[in-house]
Design an enzyme around this catalytic site. Structure first.
Site, mmCIF file in Angstrom:
data_model
loop_
_atom_site.group_PDB
_atom_site.id
_atom_site.type_symbol
_atom_site.label_atom_id
_atom_site.label_comp_id
_atom_site.label_asym_id
_atom_site.label_seq_id
_atom_site.Cartn_x
_atom_site.Cartn_y
_atom_site.Cartn_z
ATOM 1 C CB SER A 180 -5.957 15.537 3.533
ATOM 2 O OG SER A 180 -5.213 14.451 3.009
ATOM 3 C CE LYS A 232 1.516 -9.220 0.658
ATOM 4 N NZ LYS A 232 0.200 -8.829 0.111
#
Length: 351
Positions: A180, A232
């Site tokens: 990763s 948001k």
């Protein structure tokens, strides 16, 4: 005898309480320092691995040779050095020039956690090397990381780009794992070497968000989440998640994955990115076949090769710690290690 036994128990209890108190104070001091941000000055340390290698060879000969043979070896070595010392100044200057002309190899380490905390030391090491670079320099980075936060490993990978941009060759060596975010760093290198059973890949993005809304609702607990901006907050821990928010969250993951793939493709253009960007991992030899790494070798192999032809130095950034911080750090590492071992039992593959 009974009095002595009672006193021994009392003394043991007192020492135990004292040690526990010191560890607790050290842990608090260490945690406080980390929260404030470590502003203390440190220094970049340079250590010659050629000298260490010669010392190790001498210790080896002292162990395996008979005493008389070792004395003879040292005597011959002394004669050789004496003869070299008697050589003309011109020859000495030539030898010094030849030694100075040997390419330099710098060995650095990056042991990555979830936050890529080691990047703070890495950036200072790189700044030192870039400021004092010479033609023909090479960096061998011993990289170990299972990945972590996107922005943290993005910064770490950018630091390695600084080495490349300075015209310094970069070799990344993976002995255990570069997955990763760890592979995001590794792919920047001019060459990636991996141990046969090192874990490589995991080019993907994952996120987990627990949600306890139903439990709170069952107990008549209301949670209000107020935002300005439609997205948001997409998924929450306490509030009720919507399908629209869930889809937006997935879109963000996909967007991050696309950025990850583009970054890897930029640095390894010959890689079939769609075939390897599935989140899967491969072991060293499989990773060579996939094009994720260039060759099978351990960091020890690379360093021994470099010692034959180059001046090899280990570069590390060190900060002084107080006694309390050292004790606190040791306690913290003990807890972290225990959790890591527990996680390893659940998630790693075993023979």
């Amino acid at each position: 005898m009974e009095w002595i036994a009672d006193y021994g128990v009392f003394l043991l209890k007192s020492v135990t309480v004292l040690v526990a108190l010191i560890v607790f104070v050290g842990f608090v001091a260490s945690l406080s320092q980390r929260q404030k941000g470590d502003q203390r000055e440190g220094r970049v340390k340079i250590q010659s691995l050629n000298d260490d290698h010669e010392d190790n060879l001498d210790d080896f000969l002292a162990s395996v040779l008979e005493p008389e043979d070792y004395k003879r070896h040292k005597k011959d070595e002394k004669k050789t050095k004496k003869a070299q010392a008697k050589a003309s100044k011109k020859a000495d200057k030539k030898a010094d020039a030849e030694e100075a002309a040997r390419p330099r190899v710098f060995v650095m380490d990056f042991d990555g956690d979830i936050k890529a905390s080691a990047v703070e030391g890495l950036r200072k090491e790189i700044s030192t090397l870039v400021a004092n670079k010479a033609e023909g320099d090479t960096v061998i980075l011993r990289l170990e990381s299972p990945g972590g936060m996107v922005h943290s490993y993005g910064l770490a990978a950018s630091q390695l780009d600084r080495i490349k941009n300075a015209g310094i060759k970069l070799i990344v060596s993976v002995d255990a794992v570069a997955a990763s975010g760890g592979y995001m760093m590794a792919c920047v290198a001019d060459e990636i070497a991996a141990a046969p059973f090192s874990v490589i890949g995991s080019i993907g993005v994952v996120a987990q968000v627990p949600n306890v809304h139903r439990l709170l609702k069952k107990n008549d607990v209301d949670v209000e989440i107020l935002t300005a901006g439609k997205y948001k907050r997409t998924l929450t821990v306490l509030g009720e998640n919507t399908e629209e928010g869930r889809q937006k969250f997935i879109e963000d993951l996909e967007s991050t994955h696309d950025l990850f793939k583009a970054f890897v493709q930029e640095h390894r253009p010959n890689l079939d990115i769609e075939a390897v960007a599935t989140g899967e991992i491969w072991y060293g030899k499989e990773a060579v076949n996939k094009g994720l790494v260039d060759r099978i070798a351990t960091s020890d192999d690379l360093i021994l090769e470099a010692l034959q032809t180059s001046q090899v130095f280990r570069v590390s950034y060190e900060q002084k710690r107080t006694l309390a911080e050292r004790l606190g750090f040791a306690a913290e590492q003990g807890v972290v290690k225990a959790f890591e071992q527990l996680w390893a039992q659940q998630s790693k593959r075993w023979f």
